[in-house]
Design a protein around this motif. Structure first.
Motif, PDB file in Angstrom:
ATOM      1  N   ALA A   1       1.076  -0.831   0.185  1.00  0.00           N
ATOM      2  CA  ALA A   1       0.504   0.554  -0.087  1.00  0.00           C
ATOM      3  C   ALA A   1       0.383   1.594   0.258  1.00  0.00           C
ATOM      4  O   ALA A   1       2.026   1.387   0.389  1.00  0.00           O
ATOM      5  N   MET A   2       0.311   2.570   0.020  1.00  0.00           N
ATOM      6  CA  MET A   2       0.477   3.800  -0.587  1.00  0.00           C
ATOM      7  C   MET A   2       2.354   3.623   0.639  1.00  0.00           C
ATOM      8  O   MET A   2       3.249   4.005   0.419  1.00  0.00           O
ATOM      9  N   PHE A   3       1.521   3.976   1.635  1.00  0.00           N
ATOM     10  CA  PHE A   3       2.758   4.117   3.096  1.00  0.00           C
ATOM     11  C   PHE A   3       3.131   2.768   3.935  1.00  0.00           C
ATOM     12  O   PHE A   3       3.405   2.840   4.945  1.00  0.00           O
ATOM     13  N   ASP A   4       2.796   1.316   3.736  1.00  0.00           N
ATOM     14  CA  ASP A   4       3.143   0.401   3.970  1.00  0.00           C
ATOM     15  C   ASP A   4       4.839   1.085   4.161  1.00  0.00           C
ATOM     16  O   ASP A   4       4.984   0.307   5.544  1.00  0.00           O
ATOM     17  N   PHE A   5       5.539   1.781   4.007  1.00  0.00           N
ATOM     18  CA  PHE A   5       7.317   1.917   4.710  1.00  0.00           C
ATOM     19  C   PHE A   5       7.359   2.687   4.749  1.00  0.00           C
ATOM     20  O   PHE A   5       8.560   2.993   4.631  1.00  0.00           O
ATOM     21  N   PHE A   6       6.681   3.614   4.824  1.00  0.00           N
ATOM     22  CA  PHE A   6       7.123   5.024   5.540  1.00  0.00           C
ATOM     23  C   PHE A   6       7.673   5.422   6.653  1.00  0.00           C
ATOM     24  O   PHE A   6       8.675   6.083   6.903  1.00  0.00           O
ATOM     25  N   LEU A   7       6.793   4.040   7.548  1.00  0.00           N
ATOM     26  CA  LEU A   7       7.627   4.507   9.254  1.00  0.00           C
ATOM     27  C   LEU A   7       9.092   4.149   9.225  1.00  0.00           C
ATOM     28  O   LEU A   7       9.721   5.238   9.395  1.00  0.00           O
ATOM     29  N   PRO A   8       9.416   3.375   7.876  1.00  0.00           N
ATOM     30  CA  PRO A   8      10.922   3.100   8.405  1.00  0.00           C
ATOM     31  C   PRO A   8      11.499   4.454   7.690  1.00  0.00           C
ATOM     32  O   PRO A   8      12.524   4.845   8.558  1.00  0.00           O
ATOM     33  N   VAL A   9      10.971   5.679   6.872  1.00  0.00           N
ATOM     34  CA  VAL A   9      11.368   6.012   5.803  1.00  0.00           C
ATOM     35  C   VAL A   9      11.739   7.084   7.297  1.00  0.00           C
ATOM     36  O   VAL A   9      13.009   7.949   6.885  1.00  0.00           O
ATOM     37  N   ALA A  10      11.062   6.949   7.835  1.00  0.00           N
ATOM     38  CA  ALA A  10      10.554   8.299   8.903  1.00  0.00           C
ATOM     39  C   ALA A  10      11.580   8.478   9.476  1.00  0.00           C
ATOM     40  O   ALA A  10      12.117   9.585   9.881  1.00  0.00           O
ATOM     41  N   VAL A  11      11.122   7.740   9.982  1.00  0.00           N
ATOM     42  CA  VAL A  11      12.685   7.054  11.278  1.00  0.00           C
ATOM     43  C   VAL A  11      13.510   7.114  10.574  1.00  0.00           C
ATOM     44  O   VAL A  11      14.931   8.305  11.605  1.00  0.00           O
ATOM     45  N   ALA A  12      14.438   7.002   9.501  1.00  0.00           N
ATOM     46  CA  ALA A  12      15.845   7.289   9.181  1.00  0.00           C
ATOM     47  C   ALA A  12      16.109   8.549   8.791  1.00  0.00           C
ATOM     48  O   ALA A  12      16.902   9.508   8.783  1.00  0.00           O
ATOM     49  N   GLY A  13      14.813   9.190   7.965  1.00  0.00           N
ATOM     50  CA  GLY A  13      14.955  10.790   7.612  1.00  0.00           C
ATOM     51  C   GLY A  13      15.131  11.538   8.201  1.00  0.00           C
ATOM     52  O   GLY A  13      15.749  12.181   8.316  1.00  0.00           O
ATOM     53  N   ALA A  14      14.548  11.317   9.435  1.00  0.00           N
ATOM     54  CA  ALA A  14      14.666  12.178  10.839  1.00  0.00           C
ATOM     55  C   ALA A  14      15.634  12.148  11.239  1.00  0.00           C
ATOM     56  O   ALA A  14      16.879  13.692  11.189  1.00  0.00           O
ATOM     57  N   PHE A  15      17.387  11.139  10.751  1.00  0.00           N
ATOM     58  CA  PHE A  15      18.628  11.030  11.514  1.00  0.00           C
ATOM     59  C   PHE A  15      19.090  12.210  10.289  1.00  0.00           C
ATOM     60  O   PHE A  15      19.941  13.054  10.513  1.00  0.00           O
ATOM     61  N   ALA A  16      18.343  11.943   9.152  1.00  0.00           N
ATOM     62  CA  ALA A  16      19.090  12.388   7.839  1.00  0.00           C
ATOM     63  C   ALA A  16      18.791  14.169   8.067  1.00  0.00           C
ATOM     64  O   ALA A  16      19.572  14.965   6.838  1.00  0.00           O
ATOM     65  N   ILE A  17      18.278  14.158   7.622  1.00  0.00           N
ATOM     66  CA  ILE A  17      17.336  15.477   7.876  1.00  0.00           C
ATOM     67  C   ILE A  17      18.629  16.116   9.071  1.00  0.00           C
ATOM     68  O   ILE A  17      18.022  17.313   9.056  1.00  0.00           O
ATOM     69  N   ALA A  18      18.090  16.152   9.966  1.00  0.00           N
ATOM     70  CA  ALA A  18      18.879  16.926  11.146  1.00  0.00           C
ATOM     71  C   ALA A  18      20.535  17.049  11.084  1.00  0.00           C
ATOM     72  O   ALA A  18      21.345  17.622  11.193  1.00  0.00           O
ATOM     73  N   TYR A  19      21.432  16.025   9.942  1.00  0.00           N
ATOM     74  CA  TYR A  19      21.999  15.815   9.988  1.00  0.00           C
ATOM     75  C   TYR A  19      22.020  17.030   8.303  1.00  0.00           C
ATOM     76  O   TYR A  19      23.482  17.529   8.772  1.00  0.00           O
TER      77      TYR A  19
END
Length: 610
Positions: free
Chosen positions: A190-208
């Motif tokens: 489904a459209m948001f099935d893998f949104f959670l892992p990307v959101a977690v990793a993305g938070a670290f990446a955006i901070a960097y």
């Protein structure tokens, strides 16, 4: 997929062709379209001459053309056209205008907001229009605040790539991986099935990207930080008794070593204008209308014994060449631009828009200036033209929206169709997210509505569609199908398991993701994804584990296009506008890959209890 521990001649040939494809896709001098077409031809001709039986069923060579009608390709093309509707109407203009105002007041907070907004929008819209929206805004801010755009452009570009991997429609790579997995029997994501892992990793990446990169990266000058030489239109009046009187035009041009370009001839101060002809005899009081730099114009004046004039009168020390209405801007050749793969000498682009091209810059190459042969160079994605023209002509060019124009203004155009374009794109996403219609159908419906509401026309649609994307998708799907049906994918999965024997499942999953991340920065991300997906499913089946985390490992790895400028088309746009070097991408992109790789490996292991 049956376990295959040995290979046959067809699987060996397909694996060798796959290696050749990866090599060809990494060659800058060979067009990606040509390499993709070669792969399609090699597969279809090869399997026609040397038939192959797969589980008592013959593989028909014609099946390798099925990618042209594949659901994933339809979805990719429809979304590209729908995205063009957002660009053409200026539907995202309110967002850009708000950001532009915030940057002038809260620059640090605005950078964070820009990164989050870019990532969020790119989860639903191809990141190319997002980057095209944000580049002029950030460039204008850097000009007005006298700061380096290199501090913010690369973080912005990477943020859009991170957001793009979070949904099934974020990138063409995601659509391909999901479609290939479904073709192999997996349940559709489904459209948001893998949104959670990307959101977690993305938070670290955006901070960097927000806290580290602006201080870590060196200030880079854009390719045309020095906007000279400017070009001026002037008249060379041939006085009586001049050395040039009663000579043919070709003789006068020869005196300037062929450098002088005469646009027209103003005859004897009358209202008669003549088109330049090499045999035309130049008489007293004739005026030659020419365009060139101030230095060259003064040189022509001396050589020809002429008097230099502008519309304001004769040019001298007290009245130098000055045109206050003239403006400098940069035009970046982006994917789908009508200037891509053309020469300035072949197109009437400059004449139609009343502009002059001053210089041409190509990342990693020497900058070409006027009269240095730039008119006969084939333009490529990432090239930047330094242009000059009247302010109103630059504004009209920006309104045209077919080109990415950078200048010192933050003008953003907004048409009356913009609300329709925004609503249609929202509807496309909502219908697909709710499972009412597959994305290929909802996006095609959305494109039809874009036409009905006049958000786009057929010329816009043809500009949005990209031969390179279409052919690489079809070639990748054909290669993936050949790897699967000849048993090559299963054999490669078996080799991967043997190479990692004794390692934990997390290590295998992480290793597969890292392998895809390396491949995507060297070859096409779509090719890496489609080739990697059947191998990932084969690994999962041979380990008796769920295939979903291994498929996601391929999807995530194939989206980590951070380490090289050629890894993704928006990297080239950012590289050009920010004046970055290849090493800048390595220094900033490799740590970002490591952050995303480590966090995504960890989250996938926890989510799927591996």
């Amino acid at each position: 997929m049956p376990l295959v521990t040995s290979v046959n001649s067809h699987s060996i040939a397909v694996m060798l062709l796959t290696l050749l494809a990866l090599f060809l896709f990494s060659r800058e001098k060979i067009p990606l379209e040509t390499s993709s077409l070669f792969i399609i031809v090699a597969l279809t001709v090869g399997f026609t001459i040397f038939p192959y039986q797969y589980q008592n069923t013959a593989i028909h060579a014609i099946d390798f053309f099925s990618g042209f009608g594949h659901e994933a390709l339809i979805a990719v093309c429809a979304l590209m056209v729908a995205g063009q509707g957002l660009v053409r109407t200026g539907a995202l203009e309110p967002v850009g205008r708000l950001l532009s105002r915030l940057w002038s007041v809260y620059p640090k907070l605005s950078l964070l907001l820009t990164l989050i907004l870019g990532a969020t929008l790119s989860a639903f819209v191809n990141n190319v229009p997002i980057v095209i929206l944000l580049l002029p805004i950030l460039t204008t801010v850097s000009i007005r605040t006298n700061t380096s755009a290199s501090k913010v452009l690369m973080p912005m570009g990477f943020a859009t790539l991170i957001g793009g991997m979070s949904t099934t429609i974020g990138t063409s790579t995601n659509l391909l991986v999901v479609s290939v997995a479904v073709d192999m029997g997996l349940k559709s994501f489904a459209m948001f099935d893998f949104f959670l892992p990307v959101a977690v990793a993305g938070a670290f990446a955006i901070a960097y990207l927000w806290l580290v990169v602006p201080y870590f990266i060196k200030e880079r000058k854009p390719p045309f930080s020095d906007t000279s030489p400017r070009i001026f239109t002037a008249k060379l009046m041939i006085p009586a008794d001049s050395v040039s009187e009663n000579q043919a035009l070709e003789q006068l041009v020869a005196k300037t070593d062929g450098m002088m370009r005469v646009l027209r001839i103003h005859r004897n101060s009358s209202d008669i204008y003549l088109l330049p002809n090499s045999k035309t005899i130049i008489k007293a009081d004739d005026m030659l209308v020419v365009e060139d730099t101030p230095e060259n114009l003064k040189s022509f004046e001396t050589i020809l014994g002429a008097v230099l004039y502008t519309s304001l009168g004769a040019v001298d020390e007290a009245h130098p060449l000055m045109e206050k209405e003239q403006q400098i801007a940069e035009v970046i050749i982006s994917q789908g631009s009508r200037l891509n793969n053309t020469m300035l000498s072949q197109t009437r682009f400059l004449e139609r828009h009343n502009l002059v091209a001053l210089a041409l810059h190509r990342p990693g190459k020497k900058t070409e200036t006027l009269f240095k042969g730039m008119a006969d160079i084939y333009l490529k994605v990432g090239d930047v033209l330094l242009i000059q023209g009247k302010s109103e002509h630059i504004v009209e060019l920006k309104k045209n929206r077919e080109l990415l124009v950078l200048d010192a203004t933050s003008d953003l155009t907004h048409s009356k169709q913009a609300p329709w374009a925004f609503f249609i794109m929202f509807t496309i996403i909502a219908i697909s997210a709710l499972g009412i219609l597959p994305i290929a159908i909802s996006a095609t419906l959305g494109v039809f509505l874009m036409f009905v509401t006049s958000c786009i026309n057929w010329k816009d649609a043809s500009n949005a569609l990209n031969t390179q994307v279409i052919l690489i998708v079809v070639a990748s799907l054909a290669l993936g199908q050949a790897l699967l049906k000849t048993g090559a994918a299963s054999y490669l999965a078996h080799l991967f398991i043997l190479a990692t024997e004794g390692s934990s499942t997390t290590f295998m999953l992480s290793g597969l993701m890292l392998l895809m991340a390396i491949m995507t920065n060297i070859v096409s991300n779509n090719a890496a994804a489609v080739i990697g997906t059947p191998i990932a499913i084969g690994i999962a089946q041979q380990l008796n584990l769920p295939a979903e985390p291994f498929v996601l490992a391929v999807l995530f790895g194939a989206n980590m296009s951070y380490a090289t400028p050629m890894a993704y088309k928006t990297n080239l746009l950012v590289m050009t506008a920010g004046g970055y070097t290849f090493n800048d991408f390595l220094k900033i992109g490799i740590p970002l890959i490591i952050i995303m790789w480590v966090v995504l490996s960890w989250t996938l292991t926890i989510l799927y209890d591996l």
